[in-house]
Structures are given as C-alpha cells and as structure tokens.
Enzyme design. Structure first.
Site, PDB file in Angstrom:
ATOM      1  N   VAL A  11       7.463 -49.270  20.078  1.00 40.04           N
ATOM      2  CA  VAL A  11       8.757 -48.596  20.209  1.00 40.04           C
ATOM      3  C   VAL A  11       9.807 -49.540  20.793  1.00 40.04           C
ATOM      4  O   VAL A  11      10.948 -49.598  20.318  1.00 40.04           O
ATOM      5  CB  VAL A  11       8.604 -47.332  21.073  1.00 40.04           C
ATOM      6  N   GLU A 149      11.600 -40.634  21.078  1.00 43.67           N
ATOM      7  CA  GLU A 149      11.634 -41.407  19.833  1.00 43.67           C
ATOM      8  C   GLU A 149      10.766 -40.709  18.775  1.00 43.67           C
ATOM      9  O   GLU A 149       9.651 -40.304  19.068  1.00 43.67           O
ATOM     10  CB  GLU A 149      11.115 -42.827  20.110  1.00 43.67           C
ATOM     11  N   PHE A 150      11.299 -40.624  17.564  1.00 44.03           N
ATOM     12  CA  PHE A 150      10.560 -39.922  16.497  1.00 44.03           C
ATOM     13  C   PHE A 150      10.113 -40.848  15.369  1.00 44.03           C
ATOM     14  O   PHE A 150       9.723 -40.379  14.305  1.00 44.03           O
ATOM     15  CB  PHE A 150      11.426 -38.786  15.930  1.00 44.03           C
ATOM     16  N   ASN A 209       5.455 -33.365  17.546  1.00 47.45           N
ATOM     17  CA  ASN A 209       4.175 -33.972  17.180  1.00 47.45           C
ATOM     18  C   ASN A 209       3.062 -32.927  17.070  1.00 47.45           C
ATOM     19  O   ASN A 209       2.217 -32.999  16.173  1.00 47.45           O
ATOM     20  CB  ASN A 209       3.787 -35.041  18.207  1.00 47.45           C
ATOM     21  N   CYS A 261      -0.203 -41.564  18.679  1.00 44.43           N
ATOM     22  CA  CYS A 261       0.629 -40.463  19.169  1.00 44.43           C
ATOM     23  C   CYS A 261       0.005 -39.073  19.044  1.00 44.43           C
ATOM     24  O   CYS A 261      -0.132 -38.377  20.058  1.00 44.43           O
ATOM     25  CB  CYS A 261       1.971 -40.493  18.447  1.00 44.43           C
ATOM     26  N   LYS A 264      -3.081 -38.196  21.347  1.00 44.78           N
ATOM     27  CA  LYS A 264      -2.685 -38.248  22.762  1.00 44.78           C
ATOM     28  C   LYS A 264      -1.693 -37.133  23.113  1.00 44.78           C
ATOM     29  O   LYS A 264      -1.808 -36.494  24.157  1.00 44.78           O
ATOM     30  CB  LYS A 264      -2.087 -39.631  22.999  1.00 44.78           C
ATOM     31  N   LYS A 322      -3.247 -45.503   9.254  1.00 49.71           N
ATOM     32  CA  LYS A 322      -2.493 -45.108   8.062  1.00 49.71           C
ATOM     33  C   LYS A 322      -1.995 -46.384   7.398  1.00 49.71           C
ATOM     34  O   LYS A 322      -2.083 -47.461   8.006  1.00 49.71           O
ATOM     35  CB  LYS A 322      -1.341 -44.171   8.428  1.00 49.71           C
TER      36      LYS A 322
END
Ligand SMILES: NC(=O)c1ccc[n+]([C@@H]2O[C@H](COP(=O)([O-])OP(=O)(O)OC[C@H]3O[C@@H](n4cnc5c(N)ncnc54)[C@H](O)[C@@H]3O)[C@@H](O)[C@H]2O)c1
Ligand SMILES: O=c1ccn([C@@H]2O[C@H](COP(=O)(O)OP(=O)(O)O[C@H]3O[C@H](CO)[C@@H](O)[C@H](O)[C@H]3O)[C@@H](O)[C@H]2O)c(=O)[nH]1
Length: 433
Positions: A11, A149-150, A209, A261, A264, A322
C-alpha cells in the site's frame, strides 16, 4: 503538496508512487534498510503491473524519495500517511503495535501542524488511539484522518488512480479541505469523495472486505450445491449476476479466498464484534466455508487416487493467491500443497511471478519448474490453483505429451467441461459436472 508515507509495503509503495505521479513531493519511510536501499536505487520491491514505470519516472524526476529516518522523512510533510502492517494478533484482532508505535514516535518529532492519515486497515476507535499516542509528546495542533485503502493487488495502480470512491473520515474542517485538495485529481472521473466521521470510515473498510468475502463464500456454497444437484455454477452465476442488485463481480467460486486482506480482516471484524459482545454469525460461517473450500479440491484428488496419494507426482499451475501478483500471503495453493505433501504426494509447481517467494517459504519441499509445461513431466495429475491468463489457453497437445495421466483438477474453472471430456481428460472443476 508535500507528503510522507510511512511503510513502503504494497500500500505504501502504491500510495507514494501515485501521489508523486500527480505532482506531489513524496518521501517514503521504512524501517527495512535493504528495502529502502533497493527502492532508492530504482529496484521495485513488488510485482504490480504498471507500477514500475511510474515509480522509475517519479524517482528519476525527484518527486519520490526513500529514507529510513522518520524525522527527516516527515520534516517538511503537511500530510503523513501511515501504511503500516496490521497483522492478526494471537486472538485474531488487528495488532496495532506498528501504527501506535509510529504515532508515538511522530509525537516526539512533530513541530508543526500535520494531518496524520490512517491508510492501514484498522479497527474502529484507532484514530482516537493514534491521536492519544501523538498527544503523549506533542502538544501542538494536528488532525488524524481515517482514509482506508480499497486497492486490489494486480490492478492496484488503476484502483488508486481511478478509485470507485475515496473515503475520508474526519470531523476537522481543516483536514477535510487538505484531503479534498489532495484527492481532487483522483476523483475527477466523477467518483465521489465520501466524507464521514473516523469511526464510520474505519468500519467501512472492514464492512467492504467482509461483504466481498461473504459473496465469495456464498458462491462457493452454491457451487457445492451445484455439484450435488447436477447444476452448473457458471450458469447460476450468470443468471443471478445480471440482476443489478446482485452484480456480476465477485461471484466466482474457486478454492477459497486468500491474500493479505480478506482472511485477516474477516477475522478481525469477528473479534471486534466479540469485544462488544456481539456474535457476528454470518462472518463466522464465511470463515468456515472458506476453510473447507480451500481443501475441497484435495478431497476430489484423493477420491480420484482411491485415497492413495503416497508417491503420486502432482503438477501445480499457480501459487500466488490470485493472478498478476507475486503475493503468496494466505494463498489457497499453499494450503492445498501443505495437505497434499502431508498425504505423501510430491508437487512440482510453476507460477509466472511467485516462485521466488515460495522458495523462501517452502525451500525444497516442492520442486519448481521453468515453465508451465515442464511442471507436467511425468505428473499423475495437474492442479490449477491460480488463473494466470497463460494458463487459460494452453497447448493441450504439449500437455498430453508430458502428463503421465490426463487428469486435471481445475480450482479456477478455466476450461470448458465438455471440451475437456471430448479430449479424453479426467476433468474436475468447481460447481460443474
Ligand atoms: N496489500 C493490500 O492489497 C492492501 C490493500 C488495502 C489495505 N491494506 C492494508 O494496508 C496496511 C499495509 O498493508 P501492506 O500489504 O502494504 O503491508 P506490508 O506488510 O506489505 O508493508 C508494510 C511495510 O511497513 C514497514 N514497517 C513496519 N514497521 C515500520 C515502522 N515502524 N516504520 C516504517 N515502516 C515500517 C514494513 O517494513 C513493510 O515494508 C495493512 O493494514 C493492510 O491491511 C492492504
Ligand atoms: O469472485 C471472486 C473474487 C475473488 N476471489 C478470491 O478472493 C481473494 C481476494 O481477491 P481480490 O479481492 O481481488 O484481492 P485483494 O488484492 O486481496 O483485494 C481485496 O483486499 C484489499 C485489501 O484490503 C482491498 O483493498 C480490496 O478492495 C479487496 O478486493 C483472492 O484469493 C481471489 O482469488 C474469489 O475466489 N472469487
């Protein structure tokens, strides 16, 4: 504007680079000396499509700098972003030691007004804790803003430069104006800055999320039904996704969600709820479904080999959690491999970007191939764990020549079921017959 970014992980690096790209002067600070050295010398530390080019340009043109010294790094900055890790602690709640540690250090070195921005994913109430930690040593004016943050790994630059929305949590007019000016170039596409209070902003990130993880676990359960009922999850997905209220995205079943992400953050929200004696039942089920889904393909492999995996040689395409990233944090492929090794199989893997990270973690517990086809040599079956685009249209003749047995366990539904059967493959995928 002059900006400091503390933490140059995923990030931090994307945030710093993208702010430099829009003309700001950015200094990134990290305690990892070798990372700072590499970045200062122009070596990018993560694989992220499109990032290296703008990173190098801004480094060369002097808008992007790196240092290990917090005091130097923040000295001129009007805005200080905290892009620090918030890993799960022993009980699953987000561990705030990095964020609060830096906040306390900031209090010791700040000499003028700054906006301190929580970019890390942090539990509700953290902005207040950050304020307290700074105020321990700094008695001047400052504001703390929650700006979750996305971005998604693999498309992080686009997500940052053209965000669906920017969430800014603050009750301070002064900070609101500064954040509005900073983000103006990013929201000119018409997507909004949504202003709210800090607590709502903090919860928005976990809610986003957790909702996405819920969508995935829901579809993984629908896929389980499809397998038992003779339905096809691809059809069901298209059938429901065309309803705008549901939406087409994030409805792909597979081998469970992974990454740094979702696992968690789902866990942390469950713990946050528990702290206020609320039992978040849906999220607990989302976690359970995911844990099971990660091993669903192993069950299918065991069935195929009559529960005799000892001595079986398996090829695995994909290791990253991914495609388009080298990130292997909580990668479902690794959980699958762990269990397969435990059951006595051997694994030869290929991933276009993630192999060096896996080598550091697993060493010679598995073999690493030079190409997707080399991985197949003498293999009793192929497992597909990550949907890299090069795996989607492979040379089936080459595959046939190398595989010992024409069996494919596809955790990402890359191929057409009928076509595979016509080609004589034993083909298992997710939620399709
Ligand atoms: N990775 C993502 O896709 C993503 C997306 C959105 C939000 N987030 C959230 O952002 C936060 C950061 O995630 P990340 O993936 O970038 O983490 P990361 O682990 O990749 O990077 C964190 C960096 O912080 C550095 N650091 C640790 N302590 C420090 C200190 N005291 N001073 C300076 N630097 C220090 C580490 O050396 C590391 O480089 C987390 O809260 C995460 O949940 C991550
Ligand atoms: O339909 C889908 C979509 C995703 N996944 C899996 O879900 C995981 C997460 O995917 P994705 O969300 O694309 O990756 P991240 O980079 O982890 O991004 C998520 O986590 C970030 C960190 O908080 C957020 O900023 C992003 O908005 C959020 O999408 C991966 O294992 C995917 O394979 C599925 O199984 N099915």
């Amino acid at each position: 504007m002059k900006i400091a970014v503390v933490g140059t992980g995923y990030v931090g690096l994307v945030t710093g680079t993208c702010f430099a790209e829009t003309g700001n002067k950015v200094t990134c600070i990290d305690i990892d000396v070798s990372k700072v050295k590499r970045l200062s010398e122009g070596q990018i530390t993560i694989y992220e499509p499109g990032l290296e080019k703008i990173f190098l340009r801004n480094l060369k043109e002097g808008r992007l700098k790196f240092t290990i010294d917090l005091a130097t790094g923040i000295s001129e900055a009007e805005i200080v972003f905290l892009a620090l890790p918030t890993p799960p602690g022993a009980d699953g709640a987000a561990d705030l030691k990095y964020v609060l540690g830096v906040a306390e250090d900031l209090g010791k070195i700040m000499t003028a007004y700054k906006v301190i921005v929580d970019k890390s994913t942090v539990p509700v109430g953290t902005a207040d804790k950050v304020k307290e930690a700074i105020a321990l040593n700094y008695k001047g004016e400052f504001d703390v803003v929650s700006n979750p943050e996305f971005l998604r790994e693999g498309v992080a630059v686009d997500d940052f430069m053209k965000p669906d929305r920017v969430v800014v949590g603050t009750d301070s007019e002064r900070a609101r104006k500064i954040m509005g000016d900073l983000f103006a170039p990013f929201v000119r596409q018409g997507n909004p800055i949504i202003y709210m209070d800090e607590r709502s902003a903090e919860l928005t990130k976990y809610a986003a999320n957790s909702f996405l993880a819920t969508k995935i676990s829901f579809m993984n359960e629908i896929a389980q039904l499809c397998e038992r009922m003779g339905a096809d999850v691809d059809m069901v997905r298209r059938g429901i996704g065309s309803d705008d209220r549901i939406g087409k995205r994030f409805l792909f079943p597979g081998i469970g969600y992974g990454g740094s992400c979702f696992p968690k953050d789902v866990q942390a929200l469950i713990r946050s709820a528990e702290e206020i004696s609320y039992d978040f039942k849906i999220l607990k089920a989302v976690e359970q479904v995911n844990a099971h889904q990660k091993l669903h393909m192993v069950e299918k492999i065991e069935q195929y080999f009559d529960h005799q995996l000892k001595g079986k040689k398996l090829a695995c395409w994909g290791l990253a959690f991914k495609p388009n990233t080298d990130d292997i944090r909580e990668a479902p492929a690794l959980e699958m491999i762990r269990v397969l090794l435990e059951k006595g199989a051997s694994v030869t893997a290929f991933d276009p970007e993630a192999m060096s990270n896996v080598k550091q973690l697993l060493g010679d517990q598995i073999q690493y191939a030079n190409s997707q086809y080399d991985a197949l040599n003498e293999a009793d079956a192929l497992i597909i764990a990550t949907e890299w685009s090069e795996f989607r249209t492979p040379d089936f003749e080459m595959m046939e020549a190398r595989l010992k047995s024409k069996a494919i366990f596809d955790g990402r539904n890359l191929f057409d079921v009928k076509q595979m059967k016509n080609m004589g493959y034993y083909y298992e995928s997710i939620g399709r017959k």
